[in-house]
Design a protein around this motif. Sequence first.
Motif, mmCIF file in Angstrom:
data_model
loop_
_atom_site.group_PDB
_atom_site.id
_atom_site.type_symbol
_atom_site.label_atom_id
_atom_site.label_comp_id
_atom_site.label_asym_id
_atom_site.label_seq_id
_atom_site.Cartn_x
_atom_site.Cartn_y
_atom_site.Cartn_z
ATOM 1 N N ASP A 297 9.084 0.203 -6.484
ATOM 2 C CA ASP A 297 7.697 -0.010 -6.091
ATOM 3 C C ASP A 297 7.504 0.669 -4.734
ATOM 4 N N VAL A 298 6.684 1.739 -4.720
ATOM 5 C CA VAL A 298 6.463 2.427 -3.443
ATOM 6 C C VAL A 298 5.410 1.714 -2.599
ATOM 7 N N GLY A 299 4.793 0.678 -3.168
ATOM 8 C CA GLY A 299 3.821 -0.097 -2.402
ATOM 9 C C GLY A 299 2.490 0.613 -2.276
ATOM 10 N N GLY A 300 1.623 0.020 -1.496
ATOM 11 C CA GLY A 300 0.266 0.542 -1.408
ATOM 12 C C GLY A 300 0.101 1.627 -0.357
ATOM 13 N N SER A 301 0.936 1.583 0.682
ATOM 14 C CA SER A 301 0.637 2.442 1.820
ATOM 15 C C SER A 301 1.786 3.373 2.182
ATOM 16 N N ALA A 302 2.673 3.637 1.221
ATOM 17 C CA ALA A 302 3.820 4.501 1.529
ATOM 18 C C ALA A 302 3.332 5.894 1.926
ATOM 19 N N SER A 303 4.005 6.491 2.902
ATOM 20 C CA SER A 303 3.667 7.840 3.341
ATOM 21 C C SER A 303 4.200 8.848 2.333
ATOM 22 N N GLU A 304 3.716 10.102 2.486
ATOM 23 C CA GLU A 304 4.225 11.163 1.623
ATOM 24 C C GLU A 304 5.744 11.276 1.797
ATOM 25 N N GLU A 305 6.193 11.099 3.028
ATOM 26 C CA GLU A 305 7.628 11.177 3.330
ATOM 27 C C GLU A 305 8.413 10.094 2.582
ATOM 28 N N ALA A 306 7.854 8.868 2.581
ATOM 29 C CA ALA A 306 8.539 7.764 1.894
ATOM 30 C C ALA A 306 8.578 8.011 0.394
ATOM 31 N N VAL A 307 7.491 8.548 -0.151
ATOM 32 C CA VAL A 307 7.453 8.807 -1.594
ATOM 33 C C VAL A 307 8.439 9.930 -1.943
ATOM 34 N N THR A 308 8.526 10.930 -1.079
ATOM 35 C CA THR A 308 9.518 11.998 -1.305
ATOM 36 C C THR A 308 10.921 11.408 -1.297
ATOM 37 N N GLU A 309 11.163 10.485 -0.368
ATOM 38 C CA GLU A 309 12.461 9.810 -0.291
ATOM 39 C C GLU A 309 12.727 9.024 -1.581
ATOM 40 N N ALA A 310 11.662 8.418 -2.111
ATOM 41 C CA ALA A 310 11.798 7.663 -3.366
ATOM 42 C C ALA A 310 12.292 8.583 -4.479
ATOM 43 N N PHE A 311 11.729 9.786 -4.547
ATOM 44 C CA PHE A 311 12.195 10.746 -5.554
ATOM 45 C C PHE A 311 13.660 11.104 -5.313
ATOM 46 N N GLY A 322 15.545 11.312 -16.902
ATOM 47 C CA GLY A 322 14.128 11.640 -16.874
ATOM 48 C C GLY A 322 13.425 10.694 -15.914
ATOM 49 N N ILE A 323 12.253 11.134 -15.424
ATOM 50 C CA ILE A 323 11.526 10.312 -14.451
ATOM 51 C C ILE A 323 10.102 10.087 -14.929
ATOM 52 N N LEU A 324 9.685 8.853 -14.837
ATOM 53 C CA LEU A 324 8.312 8.504 -15.171
ATOM 54 C C LEU A 324 7.599 8.050 -13.896
ATOM 55 N N VAL A 325 6.527 8.769 -13.563
ATOM 56 C CA VAL A 325 5.716 8.380 -12.406
ATOM 57 C C VAL A 325 4.462 7.711 -12.948
ATOM 58 N N ASN A 326 4.232 6.493 -12.525
ATOM 59 C CA ASN A 326 3.054 5.769 -12.999
ATOM 60 C C ASN A 326 2.333 5.174 -11.799
ATOM 61 N N ARG A 336 -1.795 11.772 -2.610
ATOM 62 C CA ARG A 336 -0.594 11.644 -1.784
ATOM 63 C C ARG A 336 0.651 11.711 -2.684
ATOM 64 N N ILE A 337 0.554 11.065 -3.832
ATOM 65 C CA ILE A 337 1.669 11.094 -4.789
ATOM 66 C C ILE A 337 1.862 12.529 -5.294
#
Length: 398
Positions: A297-311, A322-326, A336-337
């Motif tokens: 769960d990247v949450g509501g306010s994750a930065s682009e940097e945090a989402v990149t880290e998630a990947f 495989g990866i599913l982005v929802n 942003r995603i």
Amino acid sequence: MRVHEFQAREMLANAGVQVPSGGVAVTVDEAVTAATHIFSSGNSIAVVKAQVHAGGRGKAGFVKVCKNIEEVRTAATFMLSNRMTSPQTPPEGLEVRRLLVAAGVDIQKEFYVAVLTDRATRRNMLIASAEGGVEIEHVAETRPEAILKQPLDSQLGLHPYMARKMAFELGFKGKAIAQATDALLKLAKVFVEKDATMAEINPLVLTMPDAKNTDGRVMAIDAKFTFDDNALFRHPAVAALFDAQEENPAEIKANEFGLSYVALDGSIGCLVNGAGLAMSTMDIIKLHGGEPANFLDVGGSASEEAVTEAFRIIISDSRVKGILVNIFGGIMQCDRIARAIISAAKTVGFQVPLVVRLEGTNVVEARKLLEAAKKEIPMMQTASDLTDAAMKIIAATK
Ligand code: GDP
Ligand code: MN
């Protein structure tokens, strides 16, 4: 949050439960020194025990009852140079960094006792069995009637009469009844006071009678505690016991970036915003025959940097096919995603199929960005809805 056995034993000892003394060792020499103390203070056995955040050590050969220093040396050498594998560890096992060398006891009988939060009855519950020890999981599965239960009072915890009744039902006799009652009350008290979610002693033992203790002694020789993360702020001393080395490194990394990440066993990595949507994404993957590799769960306010880290975290898991982005963009903006996907494709690189389903705030802009980036990210597909997304990622990974 979990703690090590030696830490849980110390908490029990501080609460007044009888626990054999012991010392922690990180080298073979330290283990030998600790054992020397134990033997020279009149004990005929010393137990060497791997300190890892997983049970099943006895059967795996990582709890060794030793009669002399040579046996201690052999056991310590083995444990510090082999990874421990048990049904409770990941398949690759766990590295053993620490040992507990404890005074051993002569066991007459092993019991299982635990206090835990029982979700089914929404109560804290004392669970106990007269058939404790390393076979307790088997007992629970095959003969559930051998597991005794006593709910705690929601206000007053475990009443003395409840503990005494349990001690009788477990079959304690003579002076051991009062000792067992006392141990149960103290275990329940630690559980409540420290905001634990589980406080387990397996085994709680009745020792062989000796001249001083004609009915034997009741002692805790193993302890496993977990604590409510949301209450750790009230218990700085407990929080300080956190051992990052025992945790999944990906989960630690995710935590640093404010992401909620739990590694699972499947092959489809999920990147979702919101815990509810993450749960339903996992459900729909399973519904269509896939297995999620994680909850993220990247949450509501994750930065682009945090989402990149998630990947980066998802991709670093070799099981991910495989990866599913929802994403349902409410506070989280879809663009942003989209930008994070493009940036992750550049900096991390996607070697596996990727299916993206975006809906909500700024979705039009997000779709434009992804459309424009499609050439650079050939393994990416977009999906119109959640079912479509799940079916596409499962088809792409089969
Ligand atoms: P676990 O297998 O990870 O739960 O490790 P435990 O600490 O519970 O130890 C496993 C088993 O080793 C126990 O159930 C006991 O049978 C045995 N054991 C542990 N400590 C002692 C001890 O001091 N004396 C004796 N005789 N056996 C012990
Ligand atoms: Mn045990």
